[in-house]
Design a protein around this motif. Structure first.
Motif, short mmCIF file in Angstrom:
data_model
loop_
_atom_site.label_atom_id
_atom_site.label_comp_id
_atom_site.label_asym_id
_atom_site.label_seq_id
_atom_site.Cartn_x
_atom_site.Cartn_y
_atom_site.Cartn_z
N UNK A 19 0.87 -1.18 0.00
CA UNK A 19 0.00 0.00 0.00
C UNK A 19 0.91 1.23 0.00
N UNK A 20 0.68 2.14 -0.93
CA UNK A 20 1.54 3.33 -1.03
C UNK A 20 0.77 4.54 -0.52
N UNK A 21 1.36 5.23 0.46
CA UNK A 21 0.67 6.40 1.04
C UNK A 21 1.69 7.49 1.36
N UNK A 22 1.20 8.73 1.45
CA UNK A 22 2.11 9.86 1.63
C UNK A 22 2.12 10.41 3.04
N UNK A 23 3.23 11.04 3.40
CA UNK A 23 3.30 11.79 4.66
C UNK A 23 4.11 13.07 4.44
N UNK A 24 3.65 14.13 5.13
CA UNK A 24 4.25 15.45 4.93
C UNK A 24 5.45 15.66 5.85
N UNK A 25 6.07 16.80 5.61
CA UNK A 25 7.18 17.26 6.44
C UNK A 25 6.83 17.14 7.93
N UNK A 56 10.75 14.69 3.83
CA UNK A 56 11.17 15.54 2.71
C UNK A 56 10.60 14.97 1.42
N UNK A 57 10.50 15.82 0.42
CA UNK A 57 9.94 15.37 -0.84
C UNK A 57 10.73 14.17 -1.38
N UNK A 58 10.07 13.08 -1.63
CA UNK A 58 10.74 11.92 -2.21
C UNK A 58 11.40 10.98 -1.21
N UNK A 59 11.38 11.31 0.10
CA UNK A 59 11.82 10.34 1.11
C UNK A 59 10.93 9.11 0.96
N UNK A 78 7.53 10.54 1.19
CA UNK A 78 7.60 11.91 1.71
C UNK A 78 7.02 12.91 0.72
N UNK A 79 6.20 13.84 1.24
CA UNK A 79 5.54 14.82 0.38
C UNK A 79 6.10 16.23 0.57
N UNK A 80 7.06 16.38 1.51
CA UNK A 80 7.60 17.71 1.78
C UNK A 80 6.59 18.56 2.53
N UNK A 82 3.52 20.90 3.01
CA UNK A 82 2.23 20.96 2.32
C UNK A 82 2.14 22.16 1.38
N UNK A 83 2.59 23.32 1.85
CA UNK A 83 2.42 24.55 1.07
C UNK A 83 3.43 24.62 -0.09
N UNK A 84 4.43 23.76 -0.07
CA UNK A 84 5.44 23.82 -1.15
C UNK A 84 5.21 22.79 -2.24
N UNK A 85 4.27 21.90 -2.02
CA UNK A 85 4.02 20.84 -2.99
C UNK A 85 3.49 21.45 -4.29
N UNK A 86 4.09 21.09 -5.40
CA UNK A 86 3.58 21.56 -6.70
C UNK A 86 3.66 20.42 -7.70
#
Ligand code: BES
Ligand code: MN
Ligand code: ZN
Length: 499
Positions: A19-25, A56-59, A78-80, A82-86
């Motif tokens: 299962x693939x899921x994201x987490x922020x900074x 961090x983004x890509x962790x 890792x999604x980095x 929230x406000x910097x995600x593009x």
């Protein structure tokens, strides 16, 4: 890989290899990760903390074993902040996700990464990107190795399910899957053709492959013109290049009629030099192998026609791929030679390595017979384009602001960007010849622009844009390989004509 939608009922009922899921900074869990964490009594939070993975983004963090075996693994990405995600960082994290997933030994997976909020990105866009990037990450060109590095078919990652939580998302997801699969397949086709060496992918071979694509789609007709046909038509400029090689040329004509009548097609032209040694103005030997990629424009046009047919777009699209080699030979063009193009204009060939435009000019003239809505040519035309723009955008030039704008927007949306250069009248001066109507080179200044300007002389009667893909069609260095660009750009342009 196979992609499908999975409607989430409850986490307890879901089983998967991964299962693939994201987490922020700062280890802030995304929606799905938080729900799983709760179900697992805080296990995910504890592991992230233990291993001090920041987010961090890509962790990535693979949790390889879980107490209840329905979900066998969890891949946290890792999604980095929230406000910097593009959109760019979203694509980057997808690349890291497929990399980690491949290494995990999972044979199938469920992804939730399209639930992440990304500015200017809807669910179908996010799913389309997931498929394009997962397919690119899973791509290998090993058909010419005696022992392919690929793992055996039964151990290979083969199935991705995209988790959605409601009917509304389901329809958008289905559109994303359809477009994503078609574009990714078009890119793979283009990459496979492009990565083949010149001794295998000759003009005749390329034509056969285009014919094969045609056989797979009812509304796609493929005709092949050979040397005698090209001569008969009067394509003296095209022919002058192919005469310098033992491989006979081909003009590949792909006609997709998806509209109610046959009017106003969009004509796509792709440079198909299966090898460019420069001819008598021979190239230096360093990296000359990469000139097998001088047919990437042609390959991407074949790929884009396959996408149009696969998506059954209700419009007409013509693909034209002039294909040849450019080699030094007793019969090759010599500097100073003058040839007569199909348009009637004469061309003084001051450098035999500026051969792409000699093929394209005749095919631009040929395109007129279709009374096209627009003509777009794509070509690995000038090394100068890499000097001007680097390897991120392709260069675009054209005689119609609206067409250039449409392509620019399509490129933004498809993440296959272009940047416009001018081809003003003033540049025509550089193409003057003492002996013919035009010279085929414009001197050291603005090499990409003078190449585009040269072509504009053959595109006066329709809306036209030229895309120089010298910097974007393949990667050089350690990761050498075709990129499949600009299949996403061309596909998006065609999709936009419908929507
Ligand atoms: N196929 C090349 C352009 C090219 C070179 C693309 C290197 C990517 C990497 C083209 O046919 C060519 O040789 N162009 C010449 C034009 C010059 C002679 C005016 C070039 O770019 O040097
Ligand atoms: Mn050349
Ligand atoms: Zn070339």
């Amino acid at each position: 890989m196979d992609y499908s939608i999975k409607l989430l009922e409850n986490w307890g009922a879901l089983d998967t290899d991964c299962l693939i899921a994201g987490f922020y900074h700062k280890r802030k869990l995304g929606t799905s990760a938080a729900q799983l964490d709760e179900k697992l009594s805080g296990l995910l939070s504890r592991i992230l903390k233990r291993d001090s993975v920041e987010g961090k983004i890509g962790d990535t963090l693979l949790i390889n074993h879980l107490p209840d075996e329905q979900i066998q693994r969890i891949l946290l990405v890792g999604l980095g902040k929230k406000e910097e995600l593009n959109r760019t960082s979203y694509r980057k994290l997808l690349g890291e996700a497929i990399h980690a997933l491949k290494a995990s030994h999972a044979k199938q997976a469920v992804s939730t990464l399209h639930e992440i909020d990304v500015p200017d990105a809807c669910i179908s866009w996010k799913i389309r990107q997931t498929i394009e990037i997962f397919e690119a990450g899973n791509y290998r060109f090993d058909q010419l190795k005696t022992t392919p590095e690929n793992t055996s078919p039964e151990n290979r990652l083969s199935k991705i399910r995209l988790l959605v939580s409601g009917i509304k998302d389901e329809a958008a997801a289905a559109k994303g899957i359809k477009q994503g699969e078609a574009i990714a397949a078009g890119m793979k086709l283009a990459k496979d053709l492009s990565n083949l060496p010149g001794n295998i992918c000759t003009p005749a071979y390329l034509a056969e492959q285009a014919q094969k694509v045609g056989k797979g789609h009812k509304k796609l007709k493929v005709k092949i013109l050979d040397e005698a046909d090209i001569e008969q038509l009067g394509m003296g400029s095209f022919l002058s290049v192919s005469r310098g090689s033992r491989q006979p040329p081909r003009l590949i004509v792909m006609e997709y009629y998806g509209a109610a009548d046959k009017t106003g097609p969009h004509v796509l032209i792709g440079k198909g030099l299966t090898f460019d040694a420069g001819g008598i103005s021979i190239k230096p030997s360093a990296n000359m192998d990469e000139m097998k990629y001088d047919m990437c424009g042609g390959a991407s046009v074949i790929g884009a026609l396959a996408v149009a047919a696969e998506l059954e777009l209700p419009l007409n699209v013509i693909g034209l791929v002039p294909s040849s080699e450019n080699l030094p030979d007793g019969n090759a063009n010599k500097p100073g030679d003058i040839v007569t193009s199909l348009s009637g204009l004469t061309i003084e060939i001051l450098n035999t390595d500026a051969e792409g435009r000699l093929l394209l000019c005749d095919v631009l003239t040929y395109a007129k017979r279709y009374e096209p809505a627009a003509v777009i040519d794509v070509a690995t035309l000038t090394g100068a384009c890499i000097v001007a723009l680097g390897r991120h955008p392709s260069g675009i030039m054209g005689n119609d602001d609206d067409l250039c704008r449409q392509l620019t927007e399509a490129g933004e949306h498809a993440c296959d960007r272009v940047w416009r250069l001018p081809i003003w009248e003033e540049y025509q001066e550089q193409l003057k010849s003492n002996f013919a109507d035009l010279a085929n080179i414009g001197g050291p200044d603005g090499g990409t622009i003078t190449a585009g300007r040269f072509l504009s002389n053959f595109a006066k009667e329709f809306k036209w844009a030229h895309v120089d893909i010298a910097g974007t069609a393949w990667k050089t260095g350690k990761e050498k390989g075709a990129t499949g660009r600009p299949v996403p750009l061309l596909s998006q342009y065609l999709i936009d004509q419908v929507e």
